[in-house]
Design a protein around this motif. Structure first.
Motif, PDB file in Angstrom:
ATOM      1  N   GLY A 216      78.145  33.821 -22.936  1.00 62.48           N
ATOM      2  CA  GLY A 216      77.355  34.316 -24.072  1.00 62.48           C
ATOM      3  C   GLY A 216      76.507  35.520 -23.698  1.00 62.48           C
ATOM      4  N   GLY A 217      76.466  35.882 -22.433  1.00 68.54           N
ATOM      5  CA  GLY A 217      75.826  37.143 -22.050  1.00 68.54           C
ATOM      6  C   GLY A 217      76.732  38.286 -22.495  1.00 68.54           C
ATOM      7  N   LEU A 218      76.180  39.487 -22.546  1.00 69.11           N
ATOM      8  CA  LEU A 218      76.933  40.626 -23.082  1.00 69.11           C
ATOM      9  C   LEU A 218      76.745  41.840 -22.177  1.00 69.11           C
ATOM     10  CD1 LEU A 218      78.314  42.315 -25.389  1.00 69.11           C
ATOM     11  CD2 LEU A 218      76.036  42.480 -26.425  1.00 69.11           C
ATOM     12  N   ILE A 219      77.856  42.474 -21.820  1.00 68.31           N
ATOM     13  CA  ILE A 219      77.819  43.721 -21.057  1.00 68.31           C
ATOM     14  C   ILE A 219      78.338  44.814 -21.989  1.00 68.31           C
ATOM     15  CG2 ILE A 219      78.604  44.926 -18.979  1.00 68.31           C
ATOM     16  CD1 ILE A 219      79.196  42.123 -17.764  1.00 68.31           C
ATOM     17  N   LEU A 220      77.532  45.843 -22.177  1.00 66.98           N
ATOM     18  CA  LEU A 220      77.864  46.919 -23.120  1.00 66.98           C
ATOM     19  C   LEU A 220      77.946  48.217 -22.333  1.00 66.98           C
ATOM     20  CD1 LEU A 220      78.134  47.947 -26.057  1.00 66.98           C
ATOM     21  CD2 LEU A 220      75.638  47.792 -26.250  1.00 66.98           C
ATOM     22  N   PHE A 221      79.091  48.926 -22.465  1.00 72.46           N
ATOM     23  CA  PHE A 221      79.272  50.135 -21.647  1.00 72.46           C
ATOM     24  C   PHE A 221      80.192  51.132 -22.336  1.00 72.46           C
ATOM     25  CE2 PHE A 221      83.543  49.118 -19.889  1.00 72.46           C
ATOM     26  CZ  PHE A 221      83.619  47.759 -20.143  1.00 72.46           C
ATOM     27  N   SER A 222      80.124  52.354 -21.877  1.00 73.12           N
ATOM     28  CA  SER A 222      80.959  53.416 -22.439  1.00 73.12           C
ATOM     29  C   SER A 222      82.417  53.221 -22.020  1.00 73.12           C
ATOM     30  CB  SER A 222      80.469  54.769 -21.925  1.00 73.12           C
ATOM     31  OG  SER A 222      81.474  55.743 -22.124  1.00 73.12           O
ATOM     32  N   GLY A 223      83.322  53.496 -22.954  1.00 75.68           N
ATOM     33  CA  GLY A 223      84.757  53.425 -22.656  1.00 75.68           C
ATOM     34  C   GLY A 223      85.207  54.516 -21.693  1.00 75.68           C
ATOM     35  N   ALA A 224      84.288  55.404 -21.318  1.00 79.54           N
ATOM     36  CA  ALA A 224      84.639  56.454 -20.353  1.00 79.54           C
ATOM     37  C   ALA A 224      84.361  56.025 -18.920  1.00 79.54           C
ATOM     38  CB  ALA A 224      83.862  57.732 -20.664  1.00 79.54           C
ATOM     39  N   HIS A 225      83.715  54.872 -18.725  1.00 78.22           N
ATOM     40  CA  HIS A 225      83.451  54.402 -17.354  1.00 78.22           C
ATOM     41  C   HIS A 225      84.760  54.024 -16.673  1.00 78.22           C
ATOM     42  CE1 HIS A 225      79.434  54.182 -15.845  1.00 78.22           C
ATOM     43  NE2 HIS A 225      78.961  53.790 -17.014  1.00 78.22           N
ATOM     44  N   LEU A 226      84.898  54.420 -15.416  1.00 82.02           N
ATOM     45  CA  LEU A 226      86.048  53.934 -14.649  1.00 82.02           C
ATOM     46  C   LEU A 226      85.733  52.494 -14.230  1.00 82.02           C
ATOM     47  CD1 LEU A 226      88.753  55.251 -13.497  1.00 82.02           C
ATOM     48  CD2 LEU A 226      87.605  55.041 -11.282  1.00 82.02           C
ATOM     49  N   HIS A 227      86.604  51.583 -14.598  1.00 83.93           N
ATOM     50  CA  HIS A 227      86.363  50.171 -14.269  1.00 83.93           C
ATOM     51  C   HIS A 227      87.685  49.483 -13.980  1.00 83.93           C
ATOM     52  CE1 HIS A 227      87.000  50.322 -18.646  1.00 83.93           C
ATOM     53  NE2 HIS A 227      87.367  49.051 -18.615  1.00 83.93           N
ATOM     54  N   SER A 228      87.600  48.317 -13.335  1.00 85.13           N
ATOM     55  CA  SER A 228      88.831  47.587 -12.989  1.00 85.13           C
ATOM     56  C   SER A 228      88.539  46.099 -12.925  1.00 85.13           C
ATOM     57  CB  SER A 228      89.375  48.052 -11.630  1.00 85.13           C
ATOM     58  OG  SER A 228      88.441  47.778 -10.610  1.00 85.13           O
ATOM     59  N   THR A 229      89.584  45.307 -13.103  1.00 79.79           N
ATOM     60  CA  THR A 229      89.457  43.860 -12.950  1.00 79.79           C
ATOM     61  C   THR A 229      89.406  43.540 -11.462  1.00 79.79           C
ATOM     62  OG1 THR A 229      90.960  43.693 -14.837  1.00 79.79           O
ATOM     63  CG2 THR A 229      90.487  41.658 -13.655  1.00 79.79           C
ATOM     64  N   VAL A 230      88.479  42.699 -11.063  1.00 81.79           N
ATOM     65  CA  VAL A 230      88.448  42.232  -9.669  1.00 81.79           C
ATOM     66  C   VAL A 230      89.571  41.203  -9.513  1.00 81.79           C
ATOM     67  CG1 VAL A 230      87.100  40.913  -7.986  1.00 81.79           C
ATOM     68  CG2 VAL A 230      85.957  42.576  -9.488  1.00 81.79           C
ATOM     69  N   PRO A 231      90.428  41.343  -8.474  1.00 77.63           N
ATOM     70  CA  PRO A 231      91.436  40.291  -8.277  1.00 77.63           C
ATOM     71  C   PRO A 231      90.711  38.951  -8.118  1.00 77.63           C
ATOM     72  CG  PRO A 231      91.861  42.181  -6.860  1.00 77.63           C
ATOM     73  CD  PRO A 231      90.501  42.397  -7.480  1.00 77.63           C
ATOM     74  N   ASN A 232      91.002  38.018  -8.985  1.00 78.11           N
ATOM     75  CA  ASN A 232      90.220  36.784  -9.073  1.00 78.11           C
ATOM     76  C   ASN A 232      90.526  35.867  -7.884  1.00 78.11           C
ATOM     77  OD1 ASN A 232      89.114  34.324  -9.762  1.00 78.11           O
ATOM     78  ND2 ASN A 232      89.890  34.323 -11.872  1.00 78.11           N
ATOM     79  N   THR A 233      89.498  35.635  -7.050  1.00 76.21           N
ATOM     80  CA  THR A 233      89.657  34.691  -5.934  1.00 76.21           C
ATOM     81  C   THR A 233      88.632  33.572  -6.064  1.00 76.21           C
ATOM     82  OG1 THR A 233      88.197  36.107  -4.597  1.00 76.21           O
ATOM     83  CG2 THR A 233      90.563  36.418  -4.305  1.00 76.21           C
ATOM     84  N   SER A 234      88.168  33.335  -7.282  1.00 78.94           N
ATOM     85  CA  SER A 234      87.084  32.367  -7.483  1.00 78.94           C
ATOM     86  C   SER A 234      87.590  30.926  -7.501  1.00 78.94           C
ATOM     87  CB  SER A 234      86.360  32.656  -8.804  1.00 78.94           C
ATOM     88  OG  SER A 234      87.198  32.337  -9.904  1.00 78.94           O
ATOM     89  N   GLY A 235      88.918  30.736  -7.581  1.00 80.71           N
ATOM     90  CA  GLY A 235      89.450  29.377  -7.627  1.00 80.71           C
ATOM     91  C   GLY A 235      89.598  28.847  -9.042  1.00 80.71           C
ATOM     92  N   ARG A 236      89.193  29.600 -10.038  1.00 81.34           N
ATOM     93  CA  ARG A 236      89.423  29.156 -11.422  1.00 81.34           C
ATOM     94  C   ARG A 236      89.669  30.354 -12.343  1.00 81.34           C
ATOM     95  NH1 ARG A 236      83.646  28.717 -10.765  1.00 81.34           N
ATOM     96  NH2 ARG A 236      82.552  29.516 -12.595  1.00 81.34           N
ATOM     97  N   SER A 237      90.348  30.077 -13.442  1.00 76.63           N
ATOM     98  CA  SER A 237      90.681  31.143 -14.390  1.00 76.63           C
ATOM     99  C   SER A 237      89.405  31.605 -15.096  1.00 76.63           C
ATOM    100  CB  SER A 237      91.663  30.652 -15.447  1.00 76.63           C
ATOM    101  OG  SER A 237      92.847  30.198 -14.856  1.00 76.63           O
TER     102      SER A 237
END
Ligand code: FE2
Length: 315
Positions: A216-237
């Motif tokens: 329920g937290g919210l992260i708001l950012f410009s669509g021009a930011h370079l970003h990527s998904t972290v390869p998930n190693t947390s043990g859960r989806s």
């Protein structure tokens, strides 16, 4: 330099100005954001019942996981309740409903340990959303559905906010993507063959910033930011929701974040709807972004399949 504003009370005009300058806004869970995430969780848990969705990947063959997620995503995306909750959220966060255009929210699943990295759970390489034919004023709204970790977050690569990245967005045409790409994503289980705009050189991804917030937290950012998904190693989806908005003041003046390196063609503006009455973006504004938009818009607007729209919400 980027500033992370937590629970900022500045108005929407000032907030957009700061977002277009590369700053980030994070909001604590509040009733409007929690309601949207709770609804997503309800649909997710119904779909995976009796399994815990975050651990279902430990108990299901990947093909079965895809069978569950493939219909779950459009069900959430196009559910009338989802739209109501999204509009409540925008209003609550001070958006001008007469001038704010939004797209249907997406639901994303990032599985752990490389279980599924294609199609419905595509792991996103470093990219700017604007490489995908979005306007420079696109803002991204991202919310986690469950608790998550730094190991299952996404990263901002802040070095590239004001540095161009050589990339293949020149190969990306949004109309083509809509016609071909989305239709086939449920079939992409092991590898993803869709043509995505990508950096063409090795990048310096550090320093990277990951933001971890409660459900329920919210992260708001410009669509021009370079970003990527972290390869998930947390043990859960990790399950998350995101959607995009654009404000008419910037849409009509080609304003927003700086354009350093985008070369894509076509525009996503057909998919946006005005928050007050769901009107499309005015034709004269669309023509600023594509002087020759296609006559046939049929494949461009992301429409719900009939069977998804007809399924009532579980209570
Ligand atoms: Fe993105």
């Amino acid at each position: 330099m980027s500033t992370l504003y937590l629970d900022s009370r500045v108005n929407d005009d000032e907030r957009r100005r700061r977002l277009y300058a590369g700053h980030l806004f994070v909001f604590s869970p509040r009733p409007s954001t929690t309601a949207l995430c709770d609804f997503a969780r309800e649909l997710i848990e119904e779909a995976f019942h009796p399994l815990d969705p975050q651990h279902a990947q430990d108990h299901l063959p990947v093909e079965r996981f895809v069978e569950i997620v493939a219909p779950l995503k459009p069900r959430f995306i196009h559910h009338p309740r989802t739209k109501e909750l999204l509009l409540d959220l925008l209003r609550d966060l001070g958006s001008d409903m007469e001038k704010t255009y939004f797209d249907v929210p997406r639901m994303r699943v990032a599985t752990s340990g490389g279980y599924l990295n294609a199609g419905v759970a595509y792991v996103l390489h470093p990219h700017r959303d604007i490489w995908y034919s979005s306007p420079l004023c696109q803002l991204n709204w991202w919310l986690p559905v469950y608790d998550f970790e730094s190991e299952s977050a996404f990263s901002f690569h802040l070095r590239y906010w004001d540095q161009p990245v050589r990339n293949s967005s020149g190969q990306y045409n949004h109309y083509e993507w809509n016609r071909v790409g989305r239709k086939s994503s449920a079939m992409q289980v092991k590898t993803d063959t869709r043509v995505q705009p990508k950096p063409l050189d090795e990048l310096e991804l550090e320093p990277e910033i990951r933001v971890v917030c409660p459900p329920g937290g919210l992260i708001l950012f410009s669509g021009a930011h370079l970003h990527s998904t972290v390869p998930n190693t947390s043990g859960r989806s990790r399950f998350s929701i995101d959607f995009r908005t654009a404000h008419l003041d910037e849409l009509a003046t080609l304003g927003g974040a700086p354009n350093l390196d985008r070369e894509c063609t076509g525009t996503t503006l057909f998919e946006l709807r005005r928050a007050s009455d769901l009107a499309p973006v005015p034709e004269e504004v669309i023509r600023l972004y594509d002087p020759n938009p296609p006559e046939d818009r049929e494949g461009l607007v992301f429409k719900p399949p009939a069977e998804v729209a007809a399924v009532p919400a579980a209570k």
